[in-house]
Scaffold this motif. Structure first.
Motif, PDB file in Angstrom:
ATOM      1  N   CYS A 184       0.815  -1.211   0.000  1.00 59.29           N
ATOM      2  CA  CYS A 184       0.000   0.000   0.000  1.00 59.29           C
ATOM      3  C   CYS A 184       0.853   1.268   0.000  1.00 59.29           C
ATOM      4  O   CYS A 184       1.920   1.323   0.606  1.00 59.29           O
ATOM      5  CB  CYS A 184      -0.917   0.010   1.222  1.00 59.29           C
ATOM      6  N   ASP A 185       0.342   2.289  -0.685  1.00 59.30           N
ATOM      7  CA  ASP A 185       1.003   3.582  -0.752  1.00 59.30           C
ATOM      8  C   ASP A 185       0.331   4.633   0.128  1.00 59.30           C
ATOM      9  O   ASP A 185       0.862   5.725   0.300  1.00 59.30           O
ATOM     10  CB  ASP A 185       1.018   4.105  -2.192  1.00 59.30           C
ATOM     11  N   TRP A 186      -0.841   4.327   0.643  1.00 59.59           N
ATOM     12  CA  TRP A 186      -1.542   5.279   1.487  1.00 59.59           C
ATOM     13  C   TRP A 186      -2.457   4.535   2.458  1.00 59.59           C
ATOM     14  O   TRP A 186      -2.715   3.343   2.297  1.00 59.59           O
ATOM     15  CB  TRP A 186      -2.354   6.281   0.660  1.00 59.59           C
ATOM     16  N   GLY A 187      -2.898   5.246   3.481  1.00 59.82           N
ATOM     17  CA  GLY A 187      -3.800   4.647   4.458  1.00 59.82           C
ATOM     18  C   GLY A 187      -4.684   5.702   5.087  1.00 59.82           C
ATOM     19  O   GLY A 187      -4.487   6.915   4.892  1.00 59.82           O
ATOM     20  N   ALA A 188      -5.680   5.244   5.847  1.00 52.67           N
ATOM     21  CA  ALA A 188      -6.588   6.135   6.568  1.00 52.67           C
ATOM     22  C   ALA A 188      -6.114   6.235   8.018  1.00 52.67           C
ATOM     23  O   ALA A 188      -6.091   5.237   8.738  1.00 52.67           O
ATOM     24  CB  ALA A 188      -8.016   5.608   6.508  1.00 52.67           C
ATOM     25  N   ASN A 213      -8.400  10.667   8.187  1.00 50.89           N
ATOM     26  CA  ASN A 213      -7.829  11.438   7.105  1.00 50.89           C
ATOM     27  C   ASN A 213      -6.891  10.524   6.308  1.00 50.89           C
ATOM     28  O   ASN A 213      -6.385   9.534   6.836  1.00 50.89           O
ATOM     29  CB  ASN A 213      -7.044  12.624   7.686  1.00 50.89           C
ATOM     30  N   ILE A 214      -6.671  10.849   5.054  1.00 51.06           N
ATOM     31  CA  ILE A 214      -5.819  10.039   4.182  1.00 51.06           C
ATOM     32  C   ILE A 214      -4.391  10.573   4.191  1.00 51.06           C
ATOM     33  O   ILE A 214      -4.167  11.776   4.053  1.00 51.06           O
ATOM     34  CB  ILE A 214      -6.364  10.048   2.733  1.00 51.06           C
ATOM     35  N   PHE A 215      -3.423   9.643   4.330  1.00 52.24           N
ATOM     36  CA  PHE A 215      -2.015  10.020   4.294  1.00 52.24           C
ATOM     37  C   PHE A 215      -1.230   9.053   3.412  1.00 52.24           C
ATOM     38  O   PHE A 215      -1.456   7.840   3.444  1.00 52.24           O
ATOM     39  CB  PHE A 215      -1.407  10.000   5.701  1.00 52.24           C
ATOM     40  N   PRO A 239       5.576   1.892   9.153  1.00 55.12           N
ATOM     41  CA  PRO A 239       4.890   2.877   8.303  1.00 55.12           C
ATOM     42  C   PRO A 239       5.485   4.273   8.521  1.00 55.12           C
ATOM     43  O   PRO A 239       5.364   4.844   9.605  1.00 55.12           O
ATOM     44  CB  PRO A 239       3.431   2.826   8.801  1.00 55.12           C
ATOM     45  N   TYR A 240       6.140   4.800   7.493  1.00 51.67           N
ATOM     46  CA  TYR A 240       6.709   6.144   7.555  1.00 51.67           C
ATOM     47  C   TYR A 240       5.771   7.142   6.898  1.00 51.67           C
ATOM     48  O   TYR A 240       5.082   6.817   5.922  1.00 51.67           O
ATOM     49  CB  TYR A 240       8.070   6.184   6.867  1.00 51.67           C
ATOM     50  N   LEU A 241       5.764   8.380   7.415  1.00 50.31           N
ATOM     51  CA  LEU A 241       4.915   9.441   6.893  1.00 50.31           C
ATOM     52  C   LEU A 241       5.732  10.727   6.781  1.00 50.31           C
ATOM     53  O   LEU A 241       6.733  10.902   7.488  1.00 50.31           O
ATOM     54  CB  LEU A 241       3.703   9.679   7.798  1.00 50.31           C
TER      55      LEU A 241
END
Length: 203
Positions: free
Chosen positions: A48-52, A69-71, A87-89
């Motif tokens: 996955c490239d994004w998550g809630a 929110n989506i990140f 999971p890095y943001l």
């Protein structure tokens, strides 16, 4: 968490090979079987490239209420060699959910294979348990200097436009510090995976 970057240059050809072969291998690799819940959690996150991301709102009129929110995220460069499970943001204090996290860093993060070709290929609705999704619970923390390069490589390899985001927004690298994991990938309800089980397996 501190990771040595010594010998990074010598590893570059290997990383390039992993990334280049990743698309081909991802197309033919089978997802983990339902009895391997920890591997499934790692597999889904790395796919996955994004998550809630759900926080407890600190905003006026919403204080204390759940706020999703989506990140964009990444646990490593694409391909079978890049997944760390972390999971890095890439965040800024200007973002509304980050303002929530400054008051209460606790959060949950949901990632789903619904964003990948897998569920579309099999015509699985996102709510179908066979379209696996993972729920992580924990907190968001800024990474230290020794981990910033790892987070940067993980994120910018999947989200190259991040490098050109406005510099005056004071972006910083963060990670989701996992304390609890739930896996829904088959019929019969959620499965609980410990962080120790999660990090001890290969995706």
């Amino acid at each position: 968490m501190s990771v040595s970057l010594a010998g990074r240059g010598a590893m570059a050809p290997l990383l390039l090979l992993c990334a280049a072969s990743g698309l081909l291998l991802a197309a033919v690799a089978a997802i983990p079987p339902p009895e391997e819940a920890a591997r499934m959690a790692r597999y889904v996150l790395h796919s996955c490239d994004w998550g809630a991301l759900a926080t407890l709102s600190a905003q006026e009129g919403l204080r204390g209420r759940p706020f999703a929110n989506i990140f964009s995220l990444s646990d490593g460069p694409p391909g079978p060699c890049g997944g760390s499970g972390v999971p890095y943001l890439y965040l800024t204090d200007m973002e509304i959910s980050v303002q929530d996290l400054e008051v209460n860093s606790n959060a949950s993060l949901t990632v789903s294979l619904a964003q990948t070709p897998y569920c579309r290929k099999h015509r699985y609705d996102p709510q179908n348990p066979l379209c696996a999704h993972i729920i992580f619970v924990g907190s968001i923390v800024k990474v230290n200097d020794s981990e910033a390069d790892i987070a940067k490589k993980a994120l910018f390899s999947r989200h190259p436009e991040m490098e050109n985001w406005p510099k005056d927004h004071n972006w910083f690298f963060a990670k989701f510090n996992i304390t609890n994991i739930w896996v829904l990938d088959y019929f019969g309800g959620l499965k609980i995976v410990t962080p120790e089980e999660y990090y001890s397996v290969k995706p």
